[in-house]
Design a protein around this motif. Sequence first.
Motif, PDB file in Angstrom:
ATOM      1  N   MET A 192       0.831  -1.174   0.000  1.00  0.00           N
ATOM      2  CA  MET A 192       0.000   0.000   0.000  1.00  0.00           C
ATOM      3  C   MET A 192       0.882   1.247   0.000  1.00  0.00           C
ATOM      4  SD  MET A 192      -3.324  -0.527   2.184  1.00  0.00           S
ATOM      5  CE  MET A 192      -4.406  -1.852   1.944  1.00  0.00           C
ATOM      6  N   ARG A 193       1.343   1.537  -1.142  1.00  0.00           N
ATOM      7  CA  ARG A 193       2.260   2.658  -1.314  1.00  0.00           C
ATOM      8  C   ARG A 193       1.626   3.998  -0.927  1.00  0.00           C
ATOM      9  NH1 ARG A 193       5.366   4.566  -6.776  1.00  0.00           N
ATOM     10  NH2 ARG A 193       6.082   6.495  -5.865  1.00  0.00           N
ATOM     11  N   TRP A 194       0.329   4.166  -1.200  1.00  0.00           N
ATOM     12  CA  TRP A 194      -0.324   5.439  -0.906  1.00  0.00           C
ATOM     13  C   TRP A 194      -0.334   5.728   0.594  1.00  0.00           C
ATOM     14  CZ3 TRP A 194      -4.718   5.977   2.034  1.00  0.00           C
ATOM     15  CH2 TRP A 194      -5.455   4.811   2.287  1.00  0.00           C
ATOM     16  N   LEU A 195      -0.397   4.673   1.435  1.00  0.00           N
ATOM     17  CA  LEU A 195      -0.338   4.886   2.882  1.00  0.00           C
ATOM     18  C   LEU A 195       1.037   5.386   3.310  1.00  0.00           C
ATOM     19  CD1 LEU A 195      -2.343   1.942   4.480  1.00  0.00           C
ATOM     20  CD2 LEU A 195      -2.828   4.375   4.628  1.00  0.00           C
ATOM     21  N   THR A 196       2.065   4.850   2.690  1.00  0.00           N
ATOM     22  CA  THR A 196       3.422   5.312   2.972  1.00  0.00           C
ATOM     23  C   THR A 196       3.575   6.766   2.551  1.00  0.00           C
ATOM     24  OG1 THR A 196       4.256   3.075   2.630  1.00  0.00           O
ATOM     25  CG2 THR A 196       5.875   4.857   2.544  1.00  0.00           C
ATOM     26  N   GLU A 197       3.053   7.103   1.381  1.00  0.00           N
ATOM     27  CA  GLU A 197       3.136   8.483   0.898  1.00  0.00           C
ATOM     28  C   GLU A 197       2.323   9.429   1.776  1.00  0.00           C
ATOM     29  OE1 GLU A 197       1.999   8.221  -3.201  1.00  0.00           O
ATOM     30  OE2 GLU A 197       3.890   7.289  -3.785  1.00  0.00           O
ATOM     31  N   LEU A 198       1.156   8.987   2.229  1.00  0.00           N
ATOM     32  CA  LEU A 198       0.350   9.807   3.127  1.00  0.00           C
ATOM     33  C   LEU A 198       1.086  10.031   4.449  1.00  0.00           C
ATOM     34  CD1 LEU A 198      -2.272  11.295   3.876  1.00  0.00           C
ATOM     35  CD2 LEU A 198      -3.174   9.082   4.638  1.00  0.00           C
ATOM     36  N   GLY A 199       1.714   8.995   4.960  1.00  0.00           N
ATOM     37  CA  GLY A 199       2.487   9.121   6.199  1.00  0.00           C
ATOM     38  C   GLY A 199       3.632  10.115   6.048  1.00  0.00           C
ATOM     39  N   GLU A 200       4.297  10.079   4.928  1.00  0.00           N
ATOM     40  CA  GLU A 200       5.400  11.020   4.680  1.00  0.00           C
ATOM     41  C   GLU A 200       4.866  12.440   4.527  1.00  0.00           C
ATOM     42  OE1 GLU A 200       9.268  12.466   4.145  1.00  0.00           O
ATOM     43  OE2 GLU A 200       8.458  10.684   5.107  1.00  0.00           O
ATOM     44  N   PHE A 201       3.758  12.598   3.816  1.00  0.00           N
ATOM     45  CA  PHE A 201       3.124  13.914   3.682  1.00  0.00           C
ATOM     46  C   PHE A 201       2.753  14.456   5.060  1.00  0.00           C
ATOM     47  CE2 PHE A 201      -0.863  16.307   3.564  1.00  0.00           C
ATOM     48  CZ  PHE A 201      -0.503  17.377   2.757  1.00  0.00           C
ATOM     49  N   ASP A 202       2.110  13.627   5.877  1.00  0.00           N
ATOM     50  CA  ASP A 202       1.729  14.042   7.227  1.00  0.00           C
ATOM     51  C   ASP A 202       2.950  14.487   8.037  1.00  0.00           C
ATOM     52  OD1 ASP A 202      -1.043  13.893   7.287  1.00  0.00           O
ATOM     53  OD2 ASP A 202      -1.079  11.814   8.007  1.00  0.00           O
ATOM     54  N   ARG A 203       4.034  13.728   7.955  1.00  0.00           N
ATOM     55  CA  ARG A 203       5.236  14.065   8.719  1.00  0.00           C
ATOM     56  C   ARG A 203       5.802  15.408   8.281  1.00  0.00           C
ATOM     57  NH1 ARG A 203      10.345  14.424   8.117  1.00  0.00           N
ATOM     58  NH2 ARG A 203      10.361  13.532   6.035  1.00  0.00           N
ATOM     59  N   VAL A 204       5.981  15.587   6.984  1.00  0.00           N
ATOM     60  CA  VAL A 204       6.578  16.820   6.459  1.00  0.00           C
ATOM     61  C   VAL A 204       5.705  18.023   6.785  1.00  0.00           C
ATOM     62  CG1 VAL A 204       7.173  18.050   4.318  1.00  0.00           C
ATOM     63  CG2 VAL A 204       7.898  15.671   4.645  1.00  0.00           C
ATOM     64  N   MET A 205       4.423  17.925   6.524  1.00  0.00           N
ATOM     65  CA  MET A 205       3.531  19.065   6.762  1.00  0.00           C
ATOM     66  C   MET A 205       3.401  19.389   8.248  1.00  0.00           C
ATOM     67  SD  MET A 205       2.890  20.111   3.801  1.00  0.00           S
ATOM     68  CE  MET A 205       1.694  21.351   4.182  1.00  0.00           C
ATOM     69  N   THR A 206       3.352  18.365   9.083  1.00  0.00           N
ATOM     70  CA  THR A 206       3.254  18.588  10.524  1.00  0.00           C
ATOM     71  C   THR A 206       4.502  19.276  11.043  1.00  0.00           C
ATOM     72  OG1 THR A 206       1.845  16.639  10.778  1.00  0.00           O
ATOM     73  CG2 THR A 206       2.924  17.463  12.759  1.00  0.00           C
ATOM     74  N   GLN A 207       5.666  18.807  10.646  1.00  0.00           N
ATOM     75  CA  GLN A 207       6.915  19.413  11.105  1.00  0.00           C
ATOM     76  C   GLN A 207       7.056  20.842  10.597  1.00  0.00           C
ATOM     77  OE1 GLN A 207       9.568  16.161   9.890  1.00  0.00           O
ATOM     78  NE2 GLN A 207      10.043  15.859  12.069  1.00  0.00           N
ATOM     79  N   GLN A 208       6.627  21.092   9.379  1.00  0.00           N
ATOM     80  CA  GLN A 208       6.681  22.466   8.862  1.00  0.00           C
ATOM     81  C   GLN A 208       5.745  23.383   9.638  1.00  0.00           C
ATOM     82  OE1 GLN A 208       6.156  22.604   4.621  1.00  0.00           O
ATOM     83  NE2 GLN A 208       8.106  21.584   4.219  1.00  0.00           N
ATOM     84  N   ALA A 209       4.539  22.938   9.889  1.00  0.00           N
ATOM     85  CA  ALA A 209       3.588  23.767  10.641  1.00  0.00           C
ATOM     86  C   ALA A 209       4.114  24.040  12.043  1.00  0.00           C
ATOM     87  CB  ALA A 209       2.223  23.089  10.708  1.00  0.00           C
ATOM     88  N   ALA A 210       4.695  23.030  12.660  1.00  0.00           N
ATOM     89  CA  ALA A 210       5.176  23.186  14.034  1.00  0.00           C
ATOM     90  C   ALA A 210       6.386  24.108  14.127  1.00  0.00           C
ATOM     91  CB  ALA A 210       5.531  21.822  14.612  1.00  0.00           C
ATOM     92  N   SER A 211       7.217  24.128  13.099  1.00  0.00           N
ATOM     93  CA  SER A 211       8.456  24.902  13.189  1.00  0.00           C
ATOM     94  C   SER A 211       8.403  26.251  12.485  1.00  0.00           C
ATOM     95  CB  SER A 211       9.622  24.081  12.631  1.00  0.00           C
ATOM     96  OG  SER A 211       9.426  23.820  11.255  1.00  0.00           O
ATOM     97  N   ARG A 212       7.514  26.432  11.540  1.00  0.00           N
ATOM     98  CA  ARG A 212       7.504  27.675  10.757  1.00  0.00           C
ATOM     99  C   ARG A 212       6.502  28.714  11.239  1.00  0.00           C
ATOM    100  NH1 ARG A 212       8.588  25.836   4.548  1.00  0.00           N
ATOM    101  NH2 ARG A 212      10.666  25.011   4.948  1.00  0.00           N
ATOM    102  N   ILE A 213       5.567  28.322  12.049  1.00  0.00           N
ATOM    103  CA  ILE A 213       4.595  29.290  12.560  1.00  0.00           C
ATOM    104  C   ILE A 213       5.248  30.022  13.725  1.00  0.00           C
ATOM    105  CG2 ILE A 213       2.370  29.556  13.731  1.00  0.00           C
ATOM    106  CD1 ILE A 213       1.358  27.232  12.000  1.00  0.00           C
ATOM    107  N   PRO A 214       5.357  31.346  13.625  1.00  0.00           N
ATOM    108  CA  PRO A 214       6.012  32.109  14.699  1.00  0.00           C
ATOM    109  C   PRO A 214       5.298  31.915  16.036  1.00  0.00           C
ATOM    110  CG  PRO A 214       5.637  33.490  12.764  1.00  0.00           C
ATOM    111  CD  PRO A 214       4.913  32.193  12.526  1.00  0.00           C
ATOM    112  N   PRO A 215       6.040  31.965  17.148  1.00  0.00           N
ATOM    113  CA  PRO A 215       5.438  31.743  18.467  1.00  0.00           C
ATOM    114  C   PRO A 215       4.253  32.667  18.762  1.00  0.00           C
ATOM    115  CG  PRO A 215       7.823  31.744  18.643  1.00  0.00           C
ATOM    116  CD  PRO A 215       7.489  32.139  17.234  1.00  0.00           C
ATOM    117  N   GLY A 216       4.319  33.926  18.348  1.00  0.00           N
ATOM    118  CA  GLY A 216       3.205  34.848  18.581  1.00  0.00           C
ATOM    119  C   GLY A 216       1.944  34.407  17.860  1.00  0.00           C
ATOM    120  N   VAL A 217       2.091  33.934  16.631  1.00  0.00           N
ATOM    121  CA  VAL A 217       0.946  33.433  15.868  1.00  0.00           C
ATOM    122  C   VAL A 217       0.423  32.148  16.516  1.00  0.00           C
ATOM    123  CG1 VAL A 217       0.194  32.528  13.628  1.00  0.00           C
ATOM    124  CG2 VAL A 217       1.735  34.500  13.732  1.00  0.00           C
ATOM    125  N   GLY A 218       1.344  31.318  16.981  1.00  0.00           N
ATOM    126  CA  GLY A 218       0.945  30.097  17.675  1.00  0.00           C
ATOM    127  C   GLY A 218       0.110  30.384  18.908  1.00  0.00           C
TER     128      GLY A 218
END
Length: 182
Positions: free
Chosen positions: A1-27
């Motif tokens: 199930m390749r799409w599950l692996t790709e979804l997992g990678e998408f989730d990881r990348v997007m989650t880490q970007q949201a967590a690290s790129r949103i400034p603390p004040g906006v958070g």
Amino acid sequence: MRWLTELGEFDRVMTQQAASRIPPGVGKVLSAVEETAESTKLWCAAAAAMASWGGWRGRRAAAAGLTALVVAQLISNGLCKQLADRPRPPREWFPHDEVDDRPDSSSFPSGHTAAAVAFTAAVAPTWPAAGAACAVPAAMVALERVQSGAHYPSDVAAGAAIGLATAWLTRRAPRLILRHGI
């Protein structure tokens, strides 16, 4: 199930970007909006304001919004979270301590997002200006759920889909019942 692996990678990348790129004040602003929306307080307050000051249209929009919200909560929290036992995103993905203040329930789907989208999407057809006003905090709640570590982006997307479906069902159910004599 390749799409599950790709979804997992998408989730990881997007989650880490949201967590690290949103400034603390906006958070902090996102967290404040999410706290207001906790236990549907924000949406109930919006419905009360609409019903009080919006005349017949406000009362109709408030009723539709609250009905869709309740159905979305039942589906997302009462059914889907019980069936899908998905763990929350790993703590090490987050450079902040907000991740320590998240629920123990299943990550899938986002019940906060389902409620916010259901309320907003049910209000909008009856009172477009109120729906537009509700869309801003609804989007903020969805973003906060990823940024804070409570959910993966796919959990939020599933919550949004549940919200849209329940808003649609809320608008269509009376006609379907009358048409089919249920």
